[in-house]
Design a protein around this motif. Structure first.
Motif, PDB file in Angstrom:
ATOM      1  N   PHE A 524       0.971  -1.284   0.050  1.00  0.00           N
ATOM      2  CA  PHE A 524      -0.026  -0.125  -0.113  1.00  0.00           C
ATOM      3  C   PHE A 524       0.889   1.243   0.138  1.00  0.00           C
ATOM      4  O   PHE A 524       1.651   1.280   0.864  1.00  0.00           O
ATOM      5  CB  PHE A 524      -1.046   0.062   1.089  1.00  0.00           C
ATOM      6  N   SER A 525       0.707   1.906  -1.133  1.00  0.00           N
ATOM      7  CA  SER A 525       1.536   3.409  -1.041  1.00  0.00           C
ATOM      8  C   SER A 525       0.599   4.608  -0.655  1.00  0.00           C
ATOM      9  O   SER A 525      -0.145   5.209  -1.779  1.00  0.00           O
ATOM     10  CB  SER A 525       2.045   3.245  -2.297  1.00  0.00           C
ATOM     11  N   PRO A 526       0.540   5.136   0.418  1.00  0.00           N
ATOM     12  CA  PRO A 526      -0.247   6.452   0.755  1.00  0.00           C
ATOM     13  C   PRO A 526       0.723   7.525   0.414  1.00  0.00           C
ATOM     14  O   PRO A 526       1.803   7.773   0.357  1.00  0.00           O
ATOM     15  CB  PRO A 526      -0.440   6.258   2.200  1.00  0.00           C
ATOM     16  N   LYS A 527      -0.377   8.669   0.101  1.00  0.00           N
ATOM     17  CA  LYS A 527      -0.007   9.994  -0.111  1.00  0.00           C
ATOM     18  C   LYS A 527      -1.021  10.899   0.645  1.00  0.00           C
ATOM     19  O   LYS A 527      -1.965  10.738   0.422  1.00  0.00           O
ATOM     20  CB  LYS A 527       0.197  10.292  -1.553  1.00  0.00           C
ATOM     21  N   ALA A 528      -0.159  12.013   1.220  1.00  0.00           N
ATOM     22  CA  ALA A 528      -1.209  13.190   1.866  1.00  0.00           C
ATOM     23  C   ALA A 528      -0.220  14.351   1.778  1.00  0.00           C
ATOM     24  O   ALA A 528       0.813  14.502   1.587  1.00  0.00           O
ATOM     25  CB  ALA A 528      -1.518  12.682   3.307  1.00  0.00           C
ATOM     26  N   GLY A 529      -1.242  15.466   1.474  1.00  0.00           N
ATOM     27  CA  GLY A 529      -0.454  16.555   1.379  1.00  0.00           C
ATOM     28  C   GLY A 529      -1.625  17.876   1.704  1.00  0.00           C
ATOM     29  O   GLY A 529      -2.602  17.486   1.514  1.00  0.00           O
ATOM     30  N   VAL A 530      -1.098  18.999   2.053  1.00  0.00           N
ATOM     31  CA  VAL A 530      -1.747  20.102   2.151  1.00  0.00           C
ATOM     32  C   VAL A 530      -1.058  21.329   1.440  1.00  0.00           C
ATOM     33  O   VAL A 530      -0.100  21.428   1.298  1.00  0.00           O
ATOM     34  CB  VAL A 530      -1.734  20.721   3.569  1.00  0.00           C
ATOM     35  N   VAL A 531      -1.587  21.877   0.489  1.00  0.00           N
ATOM     36  CA  VAL A 531      -1.455  23.007  -0.314  1.00  0.00           C
ATOM     37  C   VAL A 531      -1.870  24.457  -0.192  1.00  0.00           C
ATOM     38  O   VAL A 531      -3.368  24.435  -0.185  1.00  0.00           O
ATOM     39  CB  VAL A 531      -1.521  22.664  -1.959  1.00  0.00           C
ATOM     40  N   VAL A 532      -1.327  25.220   0.318  1.00  0.00           N
ATOM     41  CA  VAL A 532      -1.939  26.494   0.685  1.00  0.00           C
ATOM     42  C   VAL A 532      -1.359  27.322  -0.171  1.00  0.00           C
ATOM     43  O   VAL A 532      -0.372  27.742  -0.619  1.00  0.00           O
ATOM     44  CB  VAL A 532      -1.298  26.987   1.981  1.00  0.00           C
ATOM     45  N   ARG A 533      -2.425  28.112  -1.026  1.00  0.00           N
ATOM     46  CA  ARG A 533      -2.162  29.295  -1.777  1.00  0.00           C
ATOM     47  C   ARG A 533      -2.468  30.691  -1.291  1.00  0.00           C
ATOM     48  O   ARG A 533      -3.678  30.754  -1.473  1.00  0.00           O
ATOM     49  CB  ARG A 533      -2.997  28.928  -3.227  1.00  0.00           C
ATOM     50  N   PRO A 534      -1.533  31.401  -0.934  1.00  0.00           N
ATOM     51  CA  PRO A 534      -2.182  32.876  -0.046  1.00  0.00           C
ATOM     52  C   PRO A 534      -2.330  33.677  -1.296  1.00  0.00           C
ATOM     53  O   PRO A 534      -3.317  34.545  -1.126  1.00  0.00           O
ATOM     54  CB  PRO A 534      -0.780  33.092   0.551  1.00  0.00           C
TER      55      PRO A 534
END
Length: 846
Positions: A524-534
């Motif tokens: 199982f290959s998980p990926k998680a992320g948060v992208v913030v665009r000010p």
């Protein structure tokens, strides 16, 4: 407490449920529909333009006809932002009335430069580079056309985070973020959605590709773990190539190039459209007298040949049939493709195929191979629409008449000492040293993508894939030698990604892939992320990825019990035990399992002042269960090659307790693959692109990497060898449309570093090179003349060692210099690289 509270609570729950159920209808009644078109300056429809309602989660892309529809737009006046590759962003107002449809027509102005290209590889759907939750670089057609040399590989020199290793006039090696090797398969290569891997050994197709450069429409390079969407072969990144569509690139393109070292290349492509049908055909023939060198094996370690090696009984100088010193370094390739496309409104169906035949020299961790008539071919059918993508294909690689040069050389000298009546002919020696292979891959994939209004207008990608590898070694060097049947392996996978705009300025990305392989546990290959665009065009991101690298058929099914008089080679599916002569256990090697890479990445990307693009990422990676290159585990020769101290011997045993013997029955020098060790690395990749004027730009990259917290058994340090420079950088500039001139300069620097992979050991001297290119356009004849010079000026050299230094860890001398034509080494035991000059003429009509 009164029981009357229970009915009251039930009624409240029912009312709340009804309110939630009716809310979409109420919201819909207070919203309207926005429908429109997007066109360029000349009125041509723009497909793939991105349309966003500012301050909301509403976003879509235009169809091939330039049309778009956005439903559920809140009533009121909104700012509508439209962006498309090659055009300036446009912002306009749109007034929405409840229950009504608003029509808009938007026209974009040309932009002479592109800093924020549209990419697909990072999320498997269209998005801007500044929106992608990964480190990704796009190389467009203009850059490919201007690349020094006549292969796509030259355009990769300036990709941030990428290790670019030139090993010949036309061949290169690619890696990212450390742990390179002489037989590297940590980078996945994809072309038009087709996995470009040689099934028999797991290597990228690379120089064997069937596609000429004139038919390449773009390359996207994703650096870092990509397994969550691409699977096992994307442990360090993905190189995704796309070919040109007949409708977007019609007409004839012809290119003829000559250069030093008898380099010559002819490429051509023709494409057209008849109604709803498109077609194209392309081909290329390329050859060169590559640089060359000769090697000698000393105690199993390769080094440069010396005149004193002649007649020595302790060394085996590399030799070709007939006793010719060295190998045939004449490199050549013939390749070609063809395709037919049927267009259905917003959809397309394409049938394509192609093949190549290649000659040259390739490196492995145990020596070098003479490539003669290596063949690669494919057939592919793919369908794409705004929501669906489907792809089925068959690919095949065949080694032709290729043979292992070190195996031939080690057999050649003992053969000379045999009586004439029993001496083998050159043809028999080559036949005993070849490695016939027929690797076939059958694969398919289905993908669906959409936006889900009920999930905050999340972008959803769902897919499934199947792959079947069938490999034959003609019953010679894989386990089909034992079973009498071709080796077949099935793999299944499901993957998905959800990008949710939890706020108009912040996305949360969740992705994962589940791979089922019949030879080891599911991954199982998980990926998680948060992208913030000010602000638009800039983002900060934090991502987590876990990737794996699976064992290849070569690593699990190698089977040569008679490599030479003292050496045996086996794949590792059941494990091995290594014992001392007294029977005590020295070391145990478990069955080969996937290698794991867990990476945290922190990055910033943005366009500042509409002229400066900045991309900086810092990463921290933890590796476990390193898969070694082919390495000695049983060493009865007391040489210390099996991880034991020199002067002692160890013998290898299989899982059934049988000692691994030579063909004559004695203890063997036994080689296999194994998992061993753990390591943590950290690094930074940075890139900038500054537009000085619409006609001049300056760009640069910088990559830093360091390894720490290494855990590995004594004597097995090769497993965790970083094999990459701690620092490398590029600095370049280019100009366009100065009258009819286009050109540029690029400086590339790579720090000195130690490389260890099998018999290839030693320091690679730090080097700095200067590349230059100049193009002159002759509009009257639809022709461009291009001059490219690689390694025009440079600084570099090589090291010398004492023969007793088996690890080549202590150089005795460094031969180094700077100047025009200065040669340098980029790969241990491959030729030094000098100046490469290419002069080409390109004719193109549309």
């Amino acid at each position: 407490m009164s029981s009357s509270g229970t009915p009251r609570l039930a009624w409240r729950s029912i009312l709340l449920a009804l309110a939630l159920a009716l809310w979409p209808a109420v919201a819909h009644a207070q919203s309207g529909t926005l429908r429109g078109t997007v066109a360029g300056r000349d009125g041509e429809a723009l497909a793939g333009a991105r349309v966003t309602v500012v301050g909301t989660r509403l976003v879509t892309s235009t169809s091939p006809q330039g049309a778009f529809t956005l439903r559920g737009v809140p009533s009121g006046t909104h700012q509508l932002r439209v962006s498309a590759a090659g055009f300036r962003d446009e912002t306009s107002e749109a007034s929405i009335r409840p229950g009504e449809e608003t029509l808009v027509a938007i026209q974009l102005e040309d932009k002479p430069y592109e800093l924020d290209a549209v990419v697909i590889s990072a999320s498997r759907q269209s998005e801007r580079v500044t929106e992608a939750p990964a480190t990704i670089t796009r190389i467009g057609t203009d850059q490919l056309d201007a690349a020094v040399g006549n292969t796509f590989a030259g355009a990769l020199k300036e990709v941030k985070g990428l290790d670019f290793v030139q090993v010949g006039m036309t061949s290169v090696g690619i890696n990212a973020r450390g742990f390179n090797s002489s037989f590297n398969n940590r980078m996945l290569m994809v072309e038009d959605g087709r996995i470009m891997v040689l099934p028999e050994n797991g290597l990228p197709v690379g120089q064997f590709t069937a596609t000429p450069k004139v038919d390449l429409g773009g390359i996207e390079v994703l650096v870092g773990p990509g397994a969550a969407l691409y699977g096992a072969d994307a442990s360090s990144g993905v190189i995704s190539m796309e070919t040109k569509d007949p409708r977007a690139f019609p007409g004839l393109t012809m290119e003829v190039t000559g250069g030093n070292r008898n380099y010559r290349d002819v490429q051509a492509r023709y494409a057209g459209v008849l109604g709803d049908w498109g077609y194209k055909v392309s081909g290329e023939y390329q050859e060169a007298d590559d640089w060359s060198n000769r090697l000698t094996l000393v105690s199993g370690i390769a080094r440069a040949w010396r005149p004193t090696d002649v007649g020595s009984a302790t060394v085996a100088p590399e030799v070709s049939p007939g006793g010719v010193n060295g190998l045939n370094w004449d490199a050549s390739v013939a390749r070609g493709t063809a395709a037919v496309v049927r267009y259905f409104g917003n959809s397309r169906l394409e049938l394509s195929g192609g093949g190549s035949v290649t000659d040259g020299v390739g490196q492995t961790s145990v020596g070098r191979n003479q490539l003669e008539g290596w063949r690669y071919n494919f057939g592919q059918l793919r369908f794409s629409s705004p929501r669906w993508y489907a792809n089925v294909y068959r690919a095949q690689s065949q080694s032709g008449e290729s043979w292992a040069t070190n195996r031939y050389s080690q057999a050649y000298y003992p053969n000379l000492a045999r009586p004439d009546a029993t001496r083998m002919t050159d043809e028999q020696l080559v036949a005993a040293s070849d490695w016939p292979s027929d690797g076939r891959m059958y694969a398919g994939e289905v993908q669906y993508n959409s936006r889900v209004p009920m999930l905050l207008n999340s972008a959803v990608v769902l897919g499934t894939s199947y792959r079947r590898d069938v490999v034959s070694s003609d019953r010679q060097w894989l386990t089909d030698r034992l079973t009498g049947e071709d080796i077949s392996i099935n793999q299944y996978a499901g993957f998905g990604q959800v990008t949710t705009p939890v706020m108009p300025w912040m996305d949360v990305v969740l992705a994962g892939r589940y791979d089922i392989h019949e030879n080891y546990d599911a991954q199982f290959s998980p990926k998680a992320g948060v992208v913030v665009r000010p602000v638009p065009g800039q983002n900060f991101r934090v991502t987590y990825n876990r990737a794996f690298k699976s064992p290849t058929i070569l690593q699990t099914n190698f089977h040569i019990p008679d490599w030479n008089a003292i050496t045996v080679i086996y794949g590792n599916t059941r494990g091995f035990t290594v014992k001392r002569p007294d029977g005590t256990v020295f070391r145990e090697y478990a069955p080969l399992q996937p290698e794991e890479n867990t990476t945290w990445e922190f990055g910033y990307k943005g366009v500042l002042g509409d002229r400066l693009f900045v991309d900086v990422a810092h990463y921290r990676s933890a590796y476990e269960n390193f898969m070694s290159p082919l390495a000695v585990i049983g060493d009865p020769l007391n040489a210390g090659l099996g991880g034991q101290p020199a002067g002692t011997s160890v013998w290898a045993y299989d899982a059934d307790g049988n000692r691994l013997n030579t063909a004559a029955g004695g203890p063997a020098l036994a080689l296999t693959y194994y998992n061993l060790g753990a390591a943590r690395i950290q690094g930074t990749d940075a890139g900038i692109n500054f537009v000085v004027t619409p006609k001049i730009n300056v760009r640069g990259t910088l990559s830093l990497i360091e390894i720490s917290d290494v855990e590995v058994d004594a004597g097995r340090e090769e497993s965790t060898a970083l094999n990459s420079p701690e620092m490398k950088w590029t600095l370049g500039g280019s100009f366009q449309d100065f009258g009819r001139l286009t050109g540029g300069l690029t400086v590339r620097h790579v720090d000195e570093y130690y490389f260890r992979s099998g018999v290839n050991r030693g320091f690679i001297s730090g080097f700095t090179t200067l590349d230059a290119n100049l193009g002159y356009r002759i509009d009257r004849f639809n022709t461009t003349v291009n001059l490219g010079v690689s390694n025009l000026f440079g600084c570099g050299g090589n090291f010398e060692y004492d023969d007793k230094d088996l690890l080549r860890a202590t150089p005795t001398n460094e031969n180094r210099g700077c100047g025009f034509g200065q040669k340098h080494t980029e790969m241990i035991n491959m030729p030094e690289i000098g100046t490469m000059v290419f002069l080409g003429i390109r004719y193109q009509t549309r």
